[in-house]
Write an enzyme that holds these catalytic residues in place. Structure first.
Site, PDB file in Angstrom:
ATOM      1  N   LYS A  53      39.306 -14.616  -0.663  1.00 50.95           N
ATOM      2  CA  LYS A  53      39.331 -15.950  -1.281  1.00 50.95           C
ATOM      3  C   LYS A  53      38.906 -15.858  -2.755  1.00 50.95           C
ATOM      4  O   LYS A  53      39.520 -16.474  -3.635  1.00 50.95           O
ATOM      5  CB  LYS A  53      38.415 -16.901  -0.505  1.00 50.95           C
ATOM      6  CG  LYS A  53      38.989 -17.279   0.853  1.00 50.95           C
ATOM      7  CD  LYS A  53      37.997 -17.942   1.782  1.00 50.95           C
ATOM      8  CE  LYS A  53      38.633 -18.160   3.159  1.00 50.95           C
ATOM      9  NZ  LYS A  53      37.706 -18.649   4.179  1.00 50.95           N
ATOM     10  N   GLN A  97      31.441 -20.098   4.751  1.00 55.09           N
ATOM     11  CA  GLN A  97      32.239 -19.329   5.712  1.00 55.09           C
ATOM     12  C   GLN A  97      31.657 -19.458   7.123  1.00 55.09           C
ATOM     13  O   GLN A  97      30.467 -19.232   7.330  1.00 55.09           O
ATOM     14  CB  GLN A  97      32.273 -17.843   5.272  1.00 55.09           C
ATOM     15  CG  GLN A  97      33.190 -16.974   6.106  1.00 55.09           C
ATOM     16  CD  GLN A  97      34.665 -17.347   5.965  1.00 55.09           C
ATOM     17  OE1 GLN A  97      35.152 -17.629   4.883  1.00 55.09           O
ATOM     18  NE2 GLN A  97      35.376 -17.379   7.081  1.00 55.09           N
ATOM     19  N   ASP A 120      37.576 -27.195   2.355  1.00 52.75           N
ATOM     20  CA  ASP A 120      37.982 -26.756   3.695  1.00 52.75           C
ATOM     21  C   ASP A 120      38.460 -27.946   4.533  1.00 52.75           C
ATOM     22  O   ASP A 120      39.099 -27.770   5.566  1.00 52.75           O
ATOM     23  CB  ASP A 120      36.771 -26.121   4.424  1.00 52.75           C
ATOM     24  CG  ASP A 120      36.865 -24.605   4.486  1.00 52.75           C
ATOM     25  OD1 ASP A 120      37.974 -24.070   4.297  1.00 52.75           O
ATOM     26  OD2 ASP A 120      35.827 -23.958   4.736  1.00 52.75           O
TER      27      ASP A 120
END
Ligand code: NDP
Length: 290
Positions: A53, A97, A120
């Site tokens: 990412k 994460q 997200d």
């Protein structure tokens, strides 16, 4: 004739090129879109995801930063870091994460991220915004990527019977909301669904997201259906140097013989997820300017 391939690598490349152009336009206005990923602990798969990412952001001309914390980081310290990132005007997207170590309540962490920086799309405010069709909401990256793949492959979603296999918060449920928003007639299946093959055979568009290697067989698919395979599963393979290979939730060769279009694993939905994360981050930066 075997089904046409829906090439996630090629489509993700187009999305990333578009993101790079949008990022350059924002930079010209004095704002460099920035994503900060927070990794707690040393799970090897999570470490790989965070690194890719970070790299993808930098390739798109954006600011990509990863903050790595030890596995025993107290929840209060992680929440304090999120508060700091929420207040930092150079950070437009925050991603923690998952999975987090067991002593940390993931929902409390997600709730702490400012909805405007939740790229997200897991914060309940964004879940709600996407459900009610409010454009400012961030949709989770994997199902958003599936929608782009369908559009790029020229699949007509409006009026189609779409069946989503799996009802997770990350994939299945947001997939349902995005398909409904595009006027598909949607059925969602899960482990308690009775006579699953009779339901999946109704699908013009079948999205498999259950995490079971090669679960969807040809007899579960209507001839001519479009099949999108979200699954990523490791299966033992002595012929592979790593000792395993990745397969999806769909029996690819057999289903390809029945479907009209199909996405492979690897090279399907996977690359789209990061591309959509970059897209959400650029949008977050642009919305901050508006
Ligand atoms: P979860 O384990 O959270 O959810 C799985 C879902 O599948 C659940 O709703 C479960 O039902 C359902 N399910 C499990 N077994 C069956 C069965 N035998 N019949 C019917 N339904 C069943 O998984 P995720 O949604 O997080 O992930 C799904 C897959 O997608 C995984 O392979 C994952 O690795 C992959 N993935 C890929 C991404 C990408 O970027 N390509 C990103 C995220 C995930 P129930 O709710 O009843 O338990």
């Amino acid at each position: 004739m075997p089904a046409e391939l829906i090439d996630g690598v090629a489509i993700a490349k187009q999305v990333r090129a578009e993101v790079a152009r949008e990022a350059a336009a924002l930079i010209a206005r004095g704002v460099t879109p920035g994503l900060t990923a927070v990794l707690v602990g040393d799970d090897p798969a999570s470490a790989v995801y965070v690194r890719s990412k970070e790299k993808a952001c930098i390739e798109a001309g954006m600011k990509g930063e990863a903050i790595r914390l030890p596995a025993d980081t107290p929840q209060a310290d992680l929440l304090a870091l999120i508060d700091k990132l929420n207040a930092d005007p150079t950070v437009h997207g925050i991603l923690v994460q998952l999975p987090l170590p067991k002593h940390i309540n993931a929902q409390a962490v997600i709730l702490r991220i400012a909805a405007e920086k939740d790229v997200d799309g897991f914060h309940p405010v964004n879940v709600g915004r996407v459900w009610i069709g409010e454009k400012s909401g961030f949709a989770p990256c994997t199902p958003a990527g599936v929608m782009v793949m369908l559009a790029q492959a020229g699949v007509k979603v409006q009026g189609a019977n779409a069946v989503v296999l799996g009802r997770s918060t990350i994939v299945g449920k947001p997939m349902v909301s995005l398909l409904v928003a595009e006027s598909a007639t949607v059925t969602v299946c899960h482990s308690k669904t009775r006579d699953l093959p009779s339901v999946t055979r109704q699908a013009d568009i079948l999205i498999a997201a259950i995490g079971k290697a090669e679960f969807v067989t040809a007899d579960m698919v209507k001839p001519g259906a479009v099949v999108i395979d979200v699954g990523i599963n490791r299966v033992d393979d002595a012929t592979n140097a790593k000792g395993y290979r990745l397969v999806g939730d769909v029996q690819f060769d057999a289903v390809r013989a029945v479907a009209s279009k199909i996405s492979p694993v690897p090279g399907g939905v996977g690359p789209m997820t990061i591309a959509m994360l970059l897209k959400n981050t650029v949008r977050a930066a642009a919305q901050g300017l508006a």
